[in-house]
Design a protein around this motif. Structure first.
Motif, mmCIF file in Angstrom:
data_model
loop_
_atom_site.group_PDB
_atom_site.id
_atom_site.type_symbol
_atom_site.label_atom_id
_atom_site.label_comp_id
_atom_site.label_asym_id
_atom_site.label_seq_id
_atom_site.Cartn_x
_atom_site.Cartn_y
_atom_site.Cartn_z
ATOM 1 N N PRO A 119 6.141 0.001 11.585
ATOM 2 C CA PRO A 119 5.298 0.739 12.537
ATOM 3 C C PRO A 119 3.839 0.833 12.106
ATOM 4 O O PRO A 119 2.958 0.996 12.932
ATOM 5 C CB PRO A 119 5.948 2.132 12.577
ATOM 6 C CG PRO A 119 6.752 2.244 11.339
ATOM 7 C CD PRO A 119 7.181 0.857 10.970
ATOM 8 N N ASP A 120 3.581 0.691 10.811
ATOM 9 C CA ASP A 120 2.235 0.896 10.285
ATOM 10 C C ASP A 120 1.349 -0.338 10.411
ATOM 11 O O ASP A 120 0.188 -0.242 10.755
ATOM 12 C CB ASP A 120 2.364 1.288 8.805
ATOM 13 C CG ASP A 120 1.221 2.147 8.363
ATOM 14 O OD1 ASP A 120 1.030 2.303 7.153
ATOM 15 O OD2 ASP A 120 0.485 2.659 9.226
ATOM 16 N N SER A 123 -0.017 -1.871 8.169
ATOM 17 C CA SER A 123 -1.126 -1.890 7.218
ATOM 18 C C SER A 123 -0.977 -3.032 6.221
ATOM 19 O O SER A 123 -1.960 -3.553 5.699
ATOM 20 C CB SER A 123 -1.190 -0.553 6.480
ATOM 21 O OG SER A 123 0.034 -0.281 5.843
ATOM 22 N N VAL A 129 1.417 -3.596 -0.395
ATOM 23 C CA VAL A 129 2.512 -2.637 -0.281
ATOM 24 C C VAL A 129 2.820 -2.385 1.184
ATOM 25 O O VAL A 129 1.902 -2.215 1.992
ATOM 26 C CB VAL A 129 2.125 -1.301 -0.948
ATOM 27 C CG1 VAL A 129 3.233 -0.295 -0.779
ATOM 28 C CG2 VAL A 129 1.828 -1.504 -2.414
ATOM 29 N N CYS A 130 4.112 -2.378 1.528
ATOM 30 C CA CYS A 130 4.534 -1.953 2.848
ATOM 31 C C CYS A 130 5.424 -0.727 2.642
ATOM 32 O O CYS A 130 6.563 -0.843 2.196
ATOM 33 C CB CYS A 130 5.303 -3.058 3.580
ATOM 34 S SG CYS A 130 5.831 -2.555 5.235
ATOM 35 N N LEU A 131 4.879 0.451 2.922
ATOM 36 C CA LEU A 131 5.621 1.681 2.636
ATOM 37 C C LEU A 131 6.862 1.858 3.506
ATOM 38 O O LEU A 131 7.910 2.229 2.997
ATOM 39 C CB LEU A 131 4.691 2.894 2.786
ATOM 40 C CG LEU A 131 3.714 3.123 1.618
ATOM 41 C CD1 LEU A 131 2.819 4.297 1.926
ATOM 42 C CD2 LEU A 131 4.437 3.343 0.322
ATOM 43 N N PRO A 132 6.783 1.610 4.817
ATOM 44 C CA PRO A 132 8.008 1.794 5.622
ATOM 45 C C PRO A 132 9.136 0.887 5.162
ATOM 46 O O PRO A 132 10.291 1.294 5.115
ATOM 47 C CB PRO A 132 7.562 1.449 7.045
ATOM 48 C CG PRO A 132 6.099 1.642 7.051
ATOM 49 C CD PRO A 132 5.643 1.250 5.684
ATOM 50 N N GLN A 183 9.321 -0.467 2.171
ATOM 51 C CA GLN A 183 9.443 -0.328 0.712
ATOM 52 C C GLN A 183 9.412 -1.693 0.024
ATOM 53 O O GLN A 183 10.290 -2.032 -0.769
ATOM 54 C CB GLN A 183 10.701 0.459 0.348
ATOM 55 C CG GLN A 183 10.645 1.882 0.901
ATOM 56 C CD GLN A 183 11.619 2.827 0.253
ATOM 57 O OE1 GLN A 183 12.220 2.510 -0.748
ATOM 58 N NE2 GLN A 183 11.767 3.998 0.847
ATOM 59 N N ILE A 210 6.955 -4.277 -2.256
ATOM 60 C CA ILE A 210 5.751 -4.376 -3.093
ATOM 61 C C ILE A 210 5.608 -5.821 -3.532
ATOM 62 O O ILE A 210 6.548 -6.414 -4.072
ATOM 63 C CB ILE A 210 5.857 -3.486 -4.340
ATOM 64 C CG1 ILE A 210 6.088 -2.029 -3.926
ATOM 65 C CG2 ILE A 210 4.601 -3.584 -5.186
ATOM 66 C CD1 ILE A 210 6.335 -1.111 -5.081
#
Lengths: 142, 192
Positions: A95-96, A98, A113-116, A118, A120
């Motif tokens: 969804p981000d 980024s 990094v893709c946080l949603p 997870q 790296i």
């Protein structure tokens, strides 16, 4: 009807001494973190392998070989492209989004990094630092 | 025909000494924070070169609570907003990051309002809390993903947080100036 009280008089004026101290601390924090992170950028000549951590597993690929990696992590699909000695996320359905906008490695010297999802992605060079190398020379006198 | 005589309220509508009024005020502010959260998520900020940026209007409500009501109200609104946002929009992967960020921001807000209320203006407080929010989020990400590589994103987030915090701080000052005291709870003098 009583005149509305200006509540701002209960608080210091904007850009008072305290505010300037806050901004100074933030600036010092920014500079120190930037120096710690980016003082030693990884150059394309030194970089050797791409490490992709996702869903608790790690995959390693040589940076010198062009390839496209599709992975699924935490329900999100990402496409990682290794091309011309750099790696970036070309597609993501998180969804981000980024991660797709981050600077390709290894120019940034950091990580993608893709946080949603997870995920790296880092670039690591083989061997130790240049500082650890000791050049030895045999000197023959005579 | 009997004329109804108007009896003006004996206390301000914002007087939250009564538990029911306190609950109603918290509910109103929580709704506002949720609406702001939803609206800012819809804003198309992808044109900005900074990924992951949020305007932080929900934090404006929390700071407003801390200044005008009390810190307990601010904490309850902040935590409830994070929880309900995760429940409503189903984004549980972001829940822990948001919660950690919100708690970090609240901790700094409480410290500043307790010890530096007369030294730092709402502008500085907002900027500092926005930076603390992003720091908390990254710390949560580093712990959950067991990697410090996430901190490569920190300088960008710090700059974005300071800018958005400054914007919300300006809005906060304008808000305090514009709202008449009849709709605000009287802040207890000298205590947070």
């Amino acid at each position: 009807m009583p005149h509305p009280k200006d509540r701002t008089k209960e608080y210091p004026a904007p850009l008072c001494r305290g505010d300037r101290a806050v901004y100074l601390i933030l600036l010092l924090l920014l500079v120190s973190v930037s120096v710690l992170l980016y003082a030693k950028p990884v150059s394309a000549a030194d970089a050797a392998s791409v490490h992709i951590q996702s869903d608790g597993a790690e995959s390693v690929y040589p940076l010198s070989e062009d390839r496209t990696v599709s992975l699924t992590s935490c329900g999100y699909h990402l496409t990682v492209t290794i091309e011309n000695g750099s790696v970036r996320v070309t597609q993501s359905d998180c969804p981000d989004k980024s991660c797709t906008a981050m600077t390709p490695l290894p120019m940034s010297g950091g990580a993608i990094v893709c946080l949603p999802a997870q995920v790296i992605i880092t670039v690591e060079r083989e061997g130790g630092d240049d500082d650890d190398e000791i050049s030895s020379a045999d000197i023959i006198l005579g | 025909m009997t004329m109804m005589k108007y009896h003006p309220p004996t206390s301000s509508s914002a007087d939250t000494r009564h538990p029911a009024r306190r609950l109603a005020m918290r509910g109103l502010l929580l709704c506002l924070a949720l609406v702001f959260s939803y609206l800012e998520a819809q804003l198309p900020l992808s044109f900005l070169p900074v990924p992951g940026i949020r305007l932080g209007f929900a934090n404006l409500v929390v700071t407003f609570c801390a200044y005008v009501c009390d810190l307990k109200t601010a904490l309850s609104v902040s935590v409830a907003r994070v929880l309900i946002t995760a429940l409503l929009f189903g984004n549980w992967s972001a829940f822990w990051f948001s919660l950690c960020g919100a708690l970090f921001a609240f901790a700094l807000l409480a410290l500043l309002l307790t010890f530096a209320r007369n030294t730092v203006s709402p502008l500085g407080v907002s900027a500092a809390c926005a930076a603390a929010h992003n720091t908390g989020q990254l710390l949560a990400a580093a712990v959950l993903m067991k990697s410090a590589a996430v901190f490569s994103y920190y300088p960008v987030l710090l700059i974005a947080g300071t800018v958005t915090g400054t914007l919300t701080g300006i809005l906060m000052i304008l808000l305090l100036r514009a709202l008449p005291p009849s709709v605000l709870v009287k802040a207890k003098k000298g205590t947070p």
